[in-house]
Enzyme design. Structure first.
Site, short mmCIF file in Angstrom:
data_model
loop_
_atom_site.label_atom_id
_atom_site.label_comp_id
_atom_site.label_asym_id
_atom_site.label_seq_id
_atom_site.Cartn_x
_atom_site.Cartn_y
_atom_site.Cartn_z
N ASN A 7 3.31 1.51 7.26
CA ASN A 7 3.64 0.70 8.44
C ASN A 7 3.38 -0.67 7.82
O ASN A 7 2.53 -1.11 7.10
CB ASN A 7 2.63 0.82 9.70
CG ASN A 7 3.10 1.93 10.62
OD1 ASN A 7 3.10 3.09 10.18
ND2 ASN A 7 3.90 1.62 11.49
N TRP A 33 1.87 -4.22 9.11
CA TRP A 33 1.26 -5.22 10.31
C TRP A 33 0.47 -6.40 9.73
O TRP A 33 0.16 -6.49 8.61
CB TRP A 33 0.16 -4.14 10.95
CG TRP A 33 -1.01 -3.62 10.07
CD1 TRP A 33 -1.26 -2.46 9.73
CD2 TRP A 33 -2.41 -4.31 9.78
NE1 TRP A 33 -2.50 -2.27 8.95
CE2 TRP A 33 -3.20 -3.56 9.33
CE3 TRP A 33 -2.78 -5.58 10.13
CZ2 TRP A 33 -4.47 -3.79 8.53
CZ3 TRP A 33 -4.04 -6.14 9.83
CH2 TRP A 33 -4.99 -5.30 9.23
N TYR A 53 -9.48 4.26 12.43
CA TYR A 53 -10.35 4.70 11.18
C TYR A 53 -11.82 5.39 11.87
O TYR A 53 -11.88 5.45 13.14
CB TYR A 53 -10.81 3.30 10.49
CG TYR A 53 -9.57 2.58 10.14
CD1 TYR A 53 -8.80 3.01 9.05
CD2 TYR A 53 -8.87 1.70 11.00
CE1 TYR A 53 -7.68 2.20 8.52
CE2 TYR A 53 -8.03 0.97 10.50
CZ TYR A 53 -7.45 1.25 9.38
OH TYR A 53 -6.24 0.51 8.85
N THR A 110 -5.91 1.82 -2.78
CA THR A 110 -7.24 2.24 -3.04
C THR A 110 -7.58 1.60 -4.49
O THR A 110 -6.76 1.68 -5.46
CB THR A 110 -7.25 3.74 -3.27
OG1 THR A 110 -7.17 4.09 -1.88
CG2 THR A 110 -8.79 4.13 -3.64
N ASP A 141 -1.90 5.86 -5.29
CA ASP A 141 -2.26 4.99 -3.90
C ASP A 141 -2.61 3.64 -4.43
O ASP A 141 -3.73 3.37 -4.78
CB ASP A 141 -3.32 5.83 -3.16
CG ASP A 141 -3.68 4.89 -1.84
OD1 ASP A 141 -2.91 3.81 -1.67
OD2 ASP A 141 -4.51 5.41 -1.10
N SER A 182 0.32 4.07 2.82
CA SER A 182 0.63 3.97 4.32
C SER A 182 1.96 3.93 4.52
O SER A 182 2.53 3.26 3.22
CB SER A 182 -0.47 3.18 4.89
OG SER A 182 -0.24 1.92 4.48
N ASP A 210 0.86 -1.19 0.05
CA ASP A 210 -0.03 0.19 0.06
C ASP A 210 0.85 1.22 -0.19
O ASP A 210 1.70 1.59 1.26
CB ASP A 210 -1.15 -0.10 1.08
CG ASP A 210 -1.68 1.18 1.45
OD1 ASP A 210 -1.93 1.94 0.36
OD2 ASP A 210 -2.25 1.48 2.59
#
Ligand SMILES: *[C@@H]1O[C@H](CO)[C@@H](O)[C@H](O)[C@H]1NC(C)=O
Ligand SMILES: *[C@@H]1O[C@H](CO)[C@@H](O)[C@H](O)[C@H]1NC(C)=O
Ligand SMILES: *[C@@H]1O[C@H](CO)[C@@H](O)[C@H](O)[C@H]1NC(C)=O
Ligand SMILES: *[C@@H]1O[C@H](CO)[C@@H](O)[C@H](O)[C@H]1NC(C)=O
Length: 409
Positions: A100, A102, A138, A282, A279, A98, A95
């Site tokens: 990070n 996880w 969120y 998305t 992005d 963003s 992505d």
């Protein structure tokens, strides 16, 4: 028929709601809705592994390490990474919106974790504890957990001591039905929660790749089982695009934000000098509200972007001019047609002053993310690539169709 249309629209609306909900932090994760879908997905994944072993190309023709991506219905592009020693495998969405990494931790009891791979610290000899709290909030919920450190591998490269988040709670979010287990952020370091150094930056500092550049080829009509696209680390593969790359400077190194010269629908000017971000997390194109209102009016679309239509051939291209070069997207890519009802794949979310170029755009244009020079390069995808492995694609259309059928239930 009408019922089926409504469900598909509801599905699309679900994605839109999610996009809207998470827009405040811009961590957008397109997901699917059916709670039953994950199980059938696992069958598909098993099939895919089989095919992937046969067709896996670890390197591009010009020698760059390459990570093969899967694609479900042009909505979710993700790849396989490993964490720990011995390897524990996860599907992650790469992505660029963003920063990070996880994955679910083994202590996670949320429903979303039950259907996904979780990380077992005790089974990794290279795991190091950190314990700092991690949370991404969120609109209606949050993903939270704590930081850990371990080896992270993909595209045949191993990053040592990568800090990542083990998620222990996925609350009020729609990750339950996501194909991927976690997210690997490829935005700039300033976006990273807890100031964690992103994976790509560690890859560069540990000398695993010489050129601080990565690029995405999101294959249109690729599939879960068969070659959804490529994430290329260390450069670009010119065989995947036509002509040269058009470069544009990143205007703010957080998101991959750049300035457009103009955006038009056919010859109708929608905006000049609007900012946009590239992005991969998305699926749609998101426009600022005023620009969206203009576009919706052109098509006579209602507030959800739907309108009656006959043939997509009669609608003009979406034309985005970047650094003097026109990038055209045919109507069939930015409008989704279901019989006589059309839905714009261009939408808007509240308090959003720049465009978000998701897969509707990135699927048409090979994109180079040049971290070192803080610039983006775009070129039309090489359409011949779409024809590669057509026979296999047909074989697995049936498998996908089964999944689709469940999805629309
Ligand atoms: C990820 O790759 C490994 C090694 O090729 C494989 O064993 C594993 O099944 C893959 N996982 C998924 C979910 O595709
Ligand atoms: C990784 O962490 C271990 C344990 O903390 C340390 O011994 C090693 O030097 C680190 N390696 C790198 C490349 O940072
Ligand atoms: C945990 O990781 C964060 C981010 O990399 C770092 O700032 C912090 O010092 C680390 N804490 C410990 C206890 O290692
Ligand atoms: C992808 O599939 C759609 C629907 O089957 C088709 O209209 C479109 O032309 C395909 N695109 C490519 C590049 O093959």
């Amino acid at each position: 028929m009408a019922g089926s249309q409504m469900k598909k629209l509801a599905f699309l609306a679900g994605i839109l709601v999610l996009v809207g909900v998470v827009s405040s932090t811009l961590h957008r994760i397109p997901v699917h809705r059916s709670p039953k879908f994950t199980r059938s997905h696992k069958n598909i994944v098993a099939e895919r592994d089989f095919i992937q072993q046969k067709y896996n190309r670890q390197y591009t023709a010009n020698g760059h390490p390459m990570e093969q991506l899967s694609n479900f219905d042009n909505y979710q592009y993700y790849g396989n990474i490993s964490i720990g020693t011995p390897a524990q495998y996860f599907l992650v969405q790469f992505d660029t919106g963003s920063s990070n990494l996880w994955v679910p931790g083994s202590s996670c009891t949320s429903t979303a974790c039950e259907d996904h791979q979780v990380f077992y610290e005790s089974q990794s000899s290279t795991y190091v504890a950190n314990g700092t709290a991690f949370s991404i909030t969120y609109g209606t919920g949050s993903v939270s957990g704590y930081l850990s450190v371990d080896y992270v591998s993909f595209a045949g490269l191993t990053v040592k001591n990568q800090t990542f988040a083990e998620v222990t709670t996925e609350q009020g979010t729609n990750f339950v039905d996501a194909y991927f287990d976690g997210i690997l952020g490829m935005g700039f370091p300033i976006l990273a929660v807890d100031g964690v150094t992103p994976t790509f930056q560690n890859m560069v500092s540990q000398g695993l790749i010489q050129n601080p550049v990565f690029s995405f080829f999101l294959r249109d009509n690729g599939s879960v089982v068969n070659y959804g696209g490529e994430l290329i680390l260390g450069g670009s593969d010119p065989s995947l695009y036509s002509g040269g790359l058009t470069y544009v400077d990143v205007i703010q190194a957080a998101y991959w934000k750049f300035q457009t010269d103009s955006i038009k629908i056919g010859s109708t000017l929608i905006s000049t000098y609007d900012a946009a971000i590239a992005d991969t997390g998305t699926s749609l194109i998101i426009a600022p509200i005023a620009e969206y209102t203009m576009i919706a009016a052109l098509f006579g679309a209602d507030s959800e972007g739907t309108f009656e239509c006959t043939s997509l051939n009669s609608y003009p291209d979406l034309v985005i001019t970047i650094n003097g070069v026109e990038f055209k997207i045919a109507a069939k890519y930015y409008i989704i047609q279901e019989n006589y009802l059309c839905s714009l794949a261009i939408q808007s979310i509240t308090s959003q002053d720049f465009w978000i170029m998701g897969d509707v755009f990135l699927g048409r244009f090979y994109t180079e993310f040049d971290v070192g020079n803080q610039r983006l390069g775009f070129a039309p995808v090489n359409s011949a690539i779409s024809l590669r492995q057509t026979a296999l694609w047909q074989v697995f259309t049936l498998v996908l169709a089964c999944g689709m059928w469940k999805l629309w239930q």
